[in-house]
Motif scaffolding. Structure first.
Motif, mmCIF file in Angstrom:
data_model
loop_
_atom_site.group_PDB
_atom_site.id
_atom_site.type_symbol
_atom_site.label_atom_id
_atom_site.label_comp_id
_atom_site.label_asym_id
_atom_site.label_seq_id
_atom_site.Cartn_x
_atom_site.Cartn_y
_atom_site.Cartn_z
ATOM 1 N N LYS A 1 -13.432 0.856 -8.133
ATOM 2 C CA LYS A 1 -13.337 1.944 -9.115
ATOM 3 C C LYS A 1 -14.604 2.812 -9.183
ATOM 4 N N PRO A 2 -15.820 2.225 -9.317
ATOM 5 C CA PRO A 2 -17.015 3.088 -9.370
ATOM 6 C C PRO A 2 -17.216 3.906 -8.088
ATOM 7 N N ARG A 3 -16.891 3.328 -6.941
ATOM 8 C CA ARG A 3 -17.011 4.083 -5.677
ATOM 9 C C ARG A 3 -16.022 5.242 -5.656
ATOM 10 N N GLN A 4 -14.831 4.984 -6.169
ATOM 11 C CA GLN A 4 -13.825 6.050 -6.205
ATOM 12 C C GLN A 4 -14.248 7.153 -7.178
ATOM 13 N N GLU A 5 -14.868 6.786 -8.274
ATOM 14 C CA GLU A 5 -15.354 7.791 -9.229
ATOM 15 C C GLU A 5 -16.426 8.672 -8.590
ATOM 16 N N LYS A 6 -17.296 8.091 -7.760
ATOM 17 C CA LYS A 6 -18.303 8.885 -7.048
ATOM 18 C C LYS A 6 -17.623 9.875 -6.102
ATOM 19 N N GLU A 7 -16.581 9.409 -5.398
ATOM 20 C CA GLU A 7 -15.860 10.294 -4.497
ATOM 21 C C GLU A 7 -15.185 11.418 -5.281
ATOM 22 N N ARG A 8 -14.622 11.079 -6.444
ATOM 23 C CA ARG A 8 -13.965 12.087 -7.286
ATOM 24 C C ARG A 8 -14.969 13.161 -7.700
ATOM 25 N N THR A 9 -16.158 12.756 -8.102
ATOM 26 C CA THR A 9 -17.201 13.697 -8.506
ATOM 27 C C THR A 9 -17.618 14.573 -7.332
ATOM 28 N N LYS A 10 -17.781 13.966 -6.170
ATOM 29 C CA LYS A 10 -18.193 14.694 -4.969
ATOM 30 C C LYS A 10 -17.168 15.767 -4.595
ATOM 31 N N TRP A 11 -15.885 15.449 -4.692
ATOM 32 C CA TRP A 11 -14.834 16.375 -4.299
ATOM 33 C C TRP A 11 -14.504 17.395 -5.375
ATOM 34 N N GLY A 12 -14.860 17.135 -6.612
ATOM 35 C CA GLY A 12 -14.622 18.085 -7.687
ATOM 36 C C GLY A 12 -13.160 18.460 -7.833
ATOM 37 N N SER A 13 -12.894 19.764 -7.906
ATOM 38 C CA SER A 13 -11.525 20.228 -8.134
ATOM 39 C C SER A 13 -10.611 19.997 -6.925
ATOM 40 N N GLY B 1 -3.460 8.510 -8.556
ATOM 41 C CA GLY B 1 -3.383 7.284 -9.340
ATOM 42 C C GLY B 1 -3.422 6.005 -8.533
ATOM 43 N N LYS B 2 -3.918 6.058 -7.308
ATOM 44 C CA LYS B 2 -3.995 4.869 -6.456
ATOM 45 C C LYS B 2 -5.436 4.396 -6.334
ATOM 46 N N VAL B 3 -5.592 3.114 -6.054
ATOM 47 C CA VAL B 3 -6.927 2.533 -5.911
ATOM 48 C C VAL B 3 -7.509 2.856 -4.545
ATOM 49 N N PHE B 4 -6.727 2.678 -3.502
ATOM 50 C CA PHE B 4 -7.210 2.914 -2.147
ATOM 51 C C PHE B 4 -6.588 4.207 -1.625
ATOM 52 N N GLU C 1 -10.865 9.851 1.279
ATOM 53 C CA GLU C 1 -12.044 10.304 0.529
ATOM 54 C C GLU C 1 -11.721 11.321 -0.545
ATOM 55 N N ASP C 2 -10.688 12.154 -0.303
ATOM 56 C CA ASP C 2 -10.351 13.218 -1.254
ATOM 57 C C ASP C 2 -9.317 12.782 -2.292
ATOM 58 N N GLY C 3 -8.991 11.491 -2.319
ATOM 59 C CA GLY C 3 -8.039 10.978 -3.295
ATOM 60 C C GLY C 3 -6.594 11.018 -2.843
ATOM 61 N N SER C 4 -6.334 11.585 -1.673
ATOM 62 C CA SER C 4 -4.954 11.692 -1.188
ATOM 63 C C SER C 4 -4.475 10.364 -0.599
ATOM 64 N N ASP D 1 -5.968 -13.425 -6.966
ATOM 65 C CA ASP D 1 -7.059 -14.359 -7.214
ATOM 66 C C ASP D 1 -8.302 -13.588 -7.657
ATOM 67 N N SER D 2 -9.310 -14.308 -8.078
ATOM 68 C CA SER D 2 -10.509 -13.664 -8.623
ATOM 69 C C SER D 2 -11.217 -12.793 -7.590
ATOM 70 N N MET D 3 -11.179 -13.167 -6.320
ATOM 71 C CA MET D 3 -11.835 -12.363 -5.290
ATOM 72 C C MET D 3 -11.171 -10.987 -5.185
ATOM 73 N N ASN D 4 -9.839 -10.945 -5.181
ATOM 74 C CA ASN D 4 -9.147 -9.665 -5.083
ATOM 75 C C ASN D 4 -9.314 -8.825 -6.336
ATOM 76 N N ILE D 5 -9.366 -9.456 -7.485
ATOM 77 C CA ILE D 5 -9.616 -8.717 -8.727
ATOM 78 C C ILE D 5 -11.004 -8.087 -8.680
ATOM 79 N N THR D 6 -11.984 -8.833 -8.160
ATOM 80 C CA THR D 6 -13.340 -8.302 -8.022
ATOM 81 C C THR D 6 -13.360 -7.103 -7.084
ATOM 82 N N VAL D 7 -12.647 -7.186 -5.956
ATOM 83 C CA VAL D 7 -12.583 -6.070 -5.004
ATOM 84 C C VAL D 7 -12.015 -4.826 -5.691
#
Length: 97
Positions: A43-55, A61-64, A67-70, A32-38
């Motif tokens: 994605k932007p929060r995950q991109e911030k975490e990716r930048t913070k953790w660097g290499s 390739g998962k959404v949730f 913090e380190d992407g694992s 539904d639209s609520m879950n699509i919005t979530v």
């Protein structure tokens, strides 16, 4: 709508992906639209975490994720949600895949 291509399996405490056991296991699910919005808001929060953790970021390739992407273990997610959901009927985590 989407069709999950892989099944999440837990061996001991280690999660991994596997092919669905049967063709019938690869069902299309509607969101539904609520879950699509979530999902889009995540994605932007995950991109911030990716930048913070660097290499050290683990790109699985998962959404949730952690913090380190694992991998985020299903037991961890259940434990986090349980206090908030005490008033709801009991459920099995796998129903949310």
């Amino acid at each position: 709508m989407g069709t999950p291509a892989k099944a999440m399996v837990v061996d001991g405490w280690d999660p991994y992906e596997s092919e669905p056991k049967t063709d019938g296991s690869a069902n299309t699910i509607a969101l539904d639209s609520m879950n699509i919005t979530v999902l889009r808001d995540r994605k932007p929060r995950q991109e911030k975490e990716r930048t913070k953790w660097g290499s050290a970021w683990q790109d699985i390739g998962k959404v949730f994720t952690k913090e380190d992407g694992s991998w985020l273990h299903p037991g961890t997610a259940s434990g986090t949600c349980r206090p908030s959901a005490e008033q709801l009927p009991r459920h099995q985590t796998r129903r949310f895949r």
